[in-house]
Design a protein around this motif. Structure first.
Motif, PDB file in Angstrom:
ATOM      1  N   LEU A   1      38.023  13.868 -81.408  1.00  0.00           N
ATOM      2  CA  LEU A   1      38.280  15.193 -80.869  1.00  0.00           C
ATOM      3  C   LEU A   1      39.305  15.098 -79.753  1.00  0.00           C
ATOM      4  CD1 LEU A   1      34.691  16.734 -80.634  1.00  0.00           C
ATOM      5  CD2 LEU A   1      36.440  17.165 -82.348  1.00  0.00           C
ATOM      6  N   LEU A   2      40.289  15.971 -79.806  1.00  0.00           N
ATOM      7  CA  LEU A   2      41.367  16.015 -78.824  1.00  0.00           C
ATOM      8  C   LEU A   2      41.469  17.422 -78.265  1.00  0.00           C
ATOM      9  CD1 LEU A   2      44.112  14.436 -81.120  1.00  0.00           C
ATOM     10  CD2 LEU A   2      42.638  13.201 -79.525  1.00  0.00           C
ATOM     11  N   PHE A   3      41.866  17.547 -77.022  1.00  0.00           N
ATOM     12  CA  PHE A   3      42.264  18.843 -76.488  1.00  0.00           C
ATOM     13  C   PHE A   3      43.758  18.761 -76.261  1.00  0.00           C
ATOM     14  CE2 PHE A   3      43.066  22.270 -73.557  1.00  0.00           C
ATOM     15  CZ  PHE A   3      42.326  23.294 -74.145  1.00  0.00           C
ATOM     16  N   VAL A   4      44.510  19.687 -76.852  1.00  0.00           N
ATOM     17  CA  VAL A   4      45.965  19.666 -76.742  1.00  0.00           C
ATOM     18  C   VAL A   4      46.448  20.912 -76.008  1.00  0.00           C
ATOM     19  CG1 VAL A   4      46.262  18.273 -78.833  1.00  0.00           C
ATOM     20  CG2 VAL A   4      46.287  20.753 -79.019  1.00  0.00           C
ATOM     21  N   VAL A   5      47.523  20.741 -75.238  1.00  0.00           N
ATOM     22  CA  VAL A   5      48.139  21.848 -74.517  1.00  0.00           C
ATOM     23  C   VAL A   5      49.631  21.805 -74.796  1.00  0.00           C
ATOM     24  CG1 VAL A   5      48.604  22.861 -72.244  1.00  0.00           C
ATOM     25  CG2 VAL A   5      46.411  21.736 -72.679  1.00  0.00           C
ATOM     26  N   TYR A   6      50.194  22.963 -75.141  1.00  0.00           N
ATOM     27  CA  TYR A   6      51.628  23.099 -75.389  1.00  0.00           C
ATOM     28  C   TYR A   6      52.225  24.007 -74.323  1.00  0.00           C
ATOM     29  CZ  TYR A   6      49.939  21.854 -80.054  1.00  0.00           C
ATOM     30  OH  TYR A   6      49.308  21.259 -81.115  1.00  0.00           O
ATOM     31  N   SER A   7      53.381  23.602 -73.787  1.00  0.00           N
ATOM     32  CA  SER A   7      54.070  24.437 -72.824  1.00  0.00           C
ATOM     33  C   SER A   7      55.561  24.408 -73.114  1.00  0.00           C
ATOM     34  CB  SER A   7      53.804  23.943 -71.401  1.00  0.00           C
ATOM     35  OG  SER A   7      54.491  24.748 -70.470  1.00  0.00           O
ATOM     36  N   PRO A   8      56.171  25.562 -73.343  1.00  0.00           N
ATOM     37  CA  PRO A   8      55.563  26.882 -73.371  1.00  0.00           C
ATOM     38  C   PRO A   8      54.714  27.096 -74.628  1.00  0.00           C
ATOM     39  CG  PRO A   8      57.853  27.051 -74.052  1.00  0.00           C
ATOM     40  CD  PRO A   8      57.610  25.612 -73.648  1.00  0.00           C
ATOM     41  N   ALA A   9      53.990  28.203 -74.648  1.00  0.00           N
ATOM     42  CA  ALA A   9      53.169  28.559 -75.806  1.00  0.00           C
ATOM     43  C   ALA A   9      54.062  28.794 -77.024  1.00  0.00           C
ATOM     44  CB  ALA A   9      52.372  29.828 -75.506  1.00  0.00           C
TER      45      ALA A   9
END
Length: 137
Positions: free
Chosen positions: A110-118
């Motif tokens: 399980l990973l939590f991913v964040v993209y910036s910008p959306a």
């Protein structure tokens, strides 16, 4: 938009399903109005992973919630740097950099991913194995 825009579980939203796993976006403009980033939970079954790809114009953060695997991130000259990663590891993927993830453990990763910008995750809808999974699936 989901009913409660502040407290969201992966089971509360539809997920992007693929042959290699799924992505449940729990933070995104269309989910709760987030405007500067998007993110969610990726589930990779044992032995699965996503192939080398990039997100043009976006940075990404990957946090390993559970499991273990191999993570590749290309350096500034395009050389692949691969490391074994496990629960608690944070991976930074610079803007537009190619990367890949593979679950090498015996259970789900399980990973939590964040993209910036959306937004770059929306291109995943164009992949041939994409399917939209209903909430709770």
């Amino acid at each position: 938009m989901v009913k409660d825009k502040y407290f969201i579980y992966p089971k509360d939203v539809s997920a992007f399903g693929f042959d290699w796993g799924k992505l449940s976006l729990t933070v995104a403009p269309e989910v709760n109005g987030a405007s500067r980033f998007s993110g969610g939970v990726v589930e990779l079954p044992s032995g699965e992973g996503h192939s080398r790809h990039n997100h043009p114009g976006a940075e990404e953060i990957i946090f390993v919630i559970s499991g273990e695997g191999e993570q590749m991130v290309e350096d500034e000259t395009g050389n692949p740097i691969t490391r074994k990663v496990a629960s608690g590891c944070t991976i930074y993927v610079p803007e537009s950099r190619f990367h890949s993830t593979k679950n090498t453990g015996g259970g789900p990763m399980l990973l939590f991913v964040v993209y910036s910008p959306a937004g770059p995750e929306l291109a995943l809808r164009d992949l041939p194995d994409f399917r939209l999974l209903p909430p709770g699936f």
